[in-house]
Design a protein around this motif. Structure first.
Motif, PDB file in Angstrom:
ATOM      1  N   LYS A 157       0.432  -5.038  -5.212  1.00  0.00           N
ATOM      2  CA  LYS A 157       0.431  -4.161  -6.956  1.00  0.00           C
ATOM      3  C   LYS A 157       0.227  -2.588  -6.518  1.00  0.00           C
ATOM      4  O   LYS A 157       0.402  -1.861  -7.386  1.00  0.00           O
ATOM      5  CB  LYS A 157      -1.376  -4.482  -7.346  1.00  0.00           C
ATOM      6  CG  LYS A 157      -1.903  -4.185  -6.878  1.00  0.00           C
ATOM      7  CD  LYS A 157      -3.240  -5.542  -7.560  1.00  0.00           C
ATOM      8  CE  LYS A 157      -4.998  -4.763  -6.599  1.00  0.00           C
ATOM      9  NZ  LYS A 157      -5.850  -5.302  -7.851  1.00  0.00           N
ATOM     10  N   THR A 158       0.198  -2.392  -4.757  1.00  0.00           N
ATOM     11  CA  THR A 158      -0.067  -0.246  -4.874  1.00  0.00           C
ATOM     12  C   THR A 158       1.238  -0.817  -4.510  1.00  0.00           C
ATOM     13  O   THR A 158       0.987   0.791  -4.262  1.00  0.00           O
ATOM     14  CB  THR A 158      -1.111  -0.293  -3.994  1.00  0.00           C
ATOM     15  OG1 THR A 158      -1.200  -1.052  -2.616  1.00  0.00           O
ATOM     16  CG2 THR A 158      -2.230  -0.935  -4.334  1.00  0.00           C
ATOM     17  N   SER A 159       2.394  -1.257  -4.208  1.00  0.00           N
ATOM     18  CA  SER A 159       3.867  -0.598  -3.838  1.00  0.00           C
ATOM     19  C   SER A 159       4.214   0.056  -4.840  1.00  0.00           C
ATOM     20  O   SER A 159       4.521  -0.617  -6.358  1.00  0.00           O
ATOM     21  CB  SER A 159       4.145  -2.046  -2.960  1.00  0.00           C
ATOM     22  OG  SER A 159       3.846  -2.512  -2.077  1.00  0.00           O
ATOM     23  N   GLY A 205       0.598  -1.378  -0.132  1.00  0.00           N
ATOM     24  CA  GLY A 205       0.794   0.089   0.437  1.00  0.00           C
ATOM     25  C   GLY A 205       0.483   1.448   0.283  1.00  0.00           C
ATOM     26  O   GLY A 205      -0.040   2.332  -0.049  1.00  0.00           O
ATOM     27  N   GLY A 227       2.361   3.510  -1.573  1.00  0.00           N
ATOM     28  CA  GLY A 227       2.641   4.576  -3.431  1.00  0.00           C
ATOM     29  C   GLY A 227       3.795   5.450  -3.598  1.00  0.00           C
ATOM     30  O   GLY A 227       4.375   5.865  -4.324  1.00  0.00           O
TER      31      GLY A 227
END
Length: 492
Positions: free
Chosen positions: A475-477, A421, A423
């Motif tokens: 996938k949000t990193s 998470g 970003g």
């Protein structure tokens, strides 16, 4: 947080320069802001596009797309006429400092069409019983790849389909919630709520209010953001208010009342959270689920000073409530526990609010194995690569360094670094943090449009932790998270 890009690093200091004139004078010269921005992009962006008619067309198409991505408002003739007038010369208008008039003219037509379309939809919703949901018609949910409607009649047909689809979706949602509540032996949480048509009309009203109330800064923001986006998906423009919100996020602190807000369908702004120890919490009168309907930013106390915020953009409501530390704001509130129609005035002194949920944190996890032995692992969570760019007092690398040293003192057998998470954020923090686990050495390479490569090295001579390490990503990193994870993997 968006990926590391011109938005965050190449333009961060320049964006401050471009909009800082609003601090010094009553009115910002947005034509000059646009001119300086395209000069900066033309000279420094990695893509290094030729500044010509082809690029001007990209600017135009990008702006039209940003206003009406789903092709619900403009007619095909509208777009063709605007394209003839501005489609090939926006780059020239920008460099000459004459672009704001063009952006405003395009937005004015967009606003006119939006008023026509949404009012038509709201009129249809007044007689929602007329929708029977018995036809075999198909509704295209995303019209991004479709063509613009040719006529007003075709546009009305598209909107009628959209209204019918929205009504059906809302009714099915309510039926599903009611059925689930019945299965659980609970009362329907939506019982007594406004009819589906009225709720959808409220949503349209919020959209329309946002369009009609757009000021010059917001129009220019949309236009220059579209221009920047024409270079690549990670390039963006920041208005002054966006820059202030970005800096507050990077500092993990802000000046306000310490409340989380949510826009309601019926136009009010609901309190969905109160920060423990914040100004609102200390004052005590504002409660969860209270609804704000008016804001007197300076606590003048007169009816004229109380701004009606019904259907107002949430960002604008937030800006009205925030202010200088130590000043007061008066809120017009409908208490959640009050009688219907009850109004309460609440005065709160603004103060500094720390966003503790966004800070790095760590814990020791003990696991008992089958043989009875215990294993101790350190868990480090980092939601964002935050840093105070003004004085560098708040830095995630400093927090992580303290946490890792503390876990090392706790004699943990391994550390799990959780970047799920996350970003991104400050590149400098990534560079410094990598060295905690690798010691001195290269972390990432930065290549500019001239082909010059700069190697960013970590500055720690030796790692502060060299034991087993697991890095968690999802996938949000993105951005800085990818750089850290990649560098640690390379050094493994």
């Amino acid at each position: 947080m968006k990926n590391i890009s011109i938005r965050k690093f190449i333009l961060s200091s320049s964006a401050l320069m471009l909009v800082s004139t609003s601090w010094l004078c009553a009115k910002t010269n947005f034509n000059e802001v646009g001119k300086q921005m395209v000069m900066l992009l033309s000279n420094n962006h990695y893509a290094h596009y030729e500044f010509d008619e082809k690029l001007g067309k990209r600017f135009f198409e990008g702006y039209i797309k940003s206003l009406d991505r789903n092709k619900n408002y403009f007619l095909k003739s509208d777009v063709e006429n605007l394209r003839k007038k501005f489609g090939s010369n926006l780059h020239q208008l920008l460099i000459e400092g004459k672009s704001v008039a063009a952006a405003t003219e395009i937005h004015a037509l967009y606003r006119k069409r939006a008023n026509t379309r949404i009012k038509y939809a709201q009129n249809l919703l007044k007689d929602e019983a007329a929708f029977k949901f018995v036809s075999d018609r198909k509704v295209l949910i995303s019209r991004e790849k479709a063509d613009w409607p040719l006529t007003e009649a075709e546009a009305c047909g598209l909107w009628r389909n959209q209204v019918e689809q929205s009504l059906l979706s809302e009714q099915l949602r309510r039926d599903s919630i009611a059925e689930l509540a019945k299965e659980q032996g609970k009362e329907d949480p939506l019982k007594g709520k406004d009819a589906p048509g009225k709720m959808i009309s409220y949503r349209f009203e919020r959209i329309l209010h946002g369009i009609n109330s757009s000021n010059e800064e917001e129009i220019v923001d949309a236009f220059l953001s579209a221009v920047a986006l024409s270079y690549d998906p990670h390039t963006d423009y920041m208005s002054m208010s966006e820059m202030e919100r970005f800096m507050s996020g990077m500092q993990n602190a802000l000046v306000g009342i310490g409340a989380m807000l949510q826009a309601e369908d019926d136009g009010a702004t609901k309190i969905t959270g109160i920060v423990v120890g914040g100004p609102a919490d200390k004052q005590g009168d504002l409660k969860l689920n209270d609804r704000i309907v008016g804001v007197d930013s300076l606590n003048v106390g007169t009816p004229e000073a109380m701004s009606d915020i019904m259907f107002e953009k949430l960002d604008r409501v937030v800006d009205m409530i925030r202010g200088k530390e130590g000043t007061e704001v008066r809120l017009k509130v409908e208490p959640a526990a009050g009688a219907p129609g009850e109004i309460k005035m609440i005065i709160i002194k603004r103060g500094k609010v720390e966003l503790k949920d966004e800070l790095a944190k760590a814990e020791v996890i003990e696991m008992k194995q089958t043989n009875g032995d215990k294993r101790r692992l350190g868990w480090v969570s980092l939601p964002a690569f935050y840093a105070d760019f003004k004085n560098w007092k708040t830095r995630c690398s400093i927090d992580i360094e303290k946490l890792v040293k503390r876990l090392k003192d706790e004699k943990v057998e391994g550390i799990i670094l959780d970047l799920r998470g996350n970003g991104g954020g400050s590149l400098e923090e990534v560079r410094r943090m990598t060295g905690f686990f690798t010691g001195r050495g290269p972390v990432v390479q930065v290549k500019n449009h001239q082909g010059r490569v700069e190697v960013k090295d970590s500055s720690h001579r030796a790692p502060i932790y060299d034991g087993p390490l697991v890095v968690l990503i999802d996938k949000t990193s993105a951005s800085a998270s990818e750089i850290l994870a990649g560098a640690l993997q390379d050094y493994n």
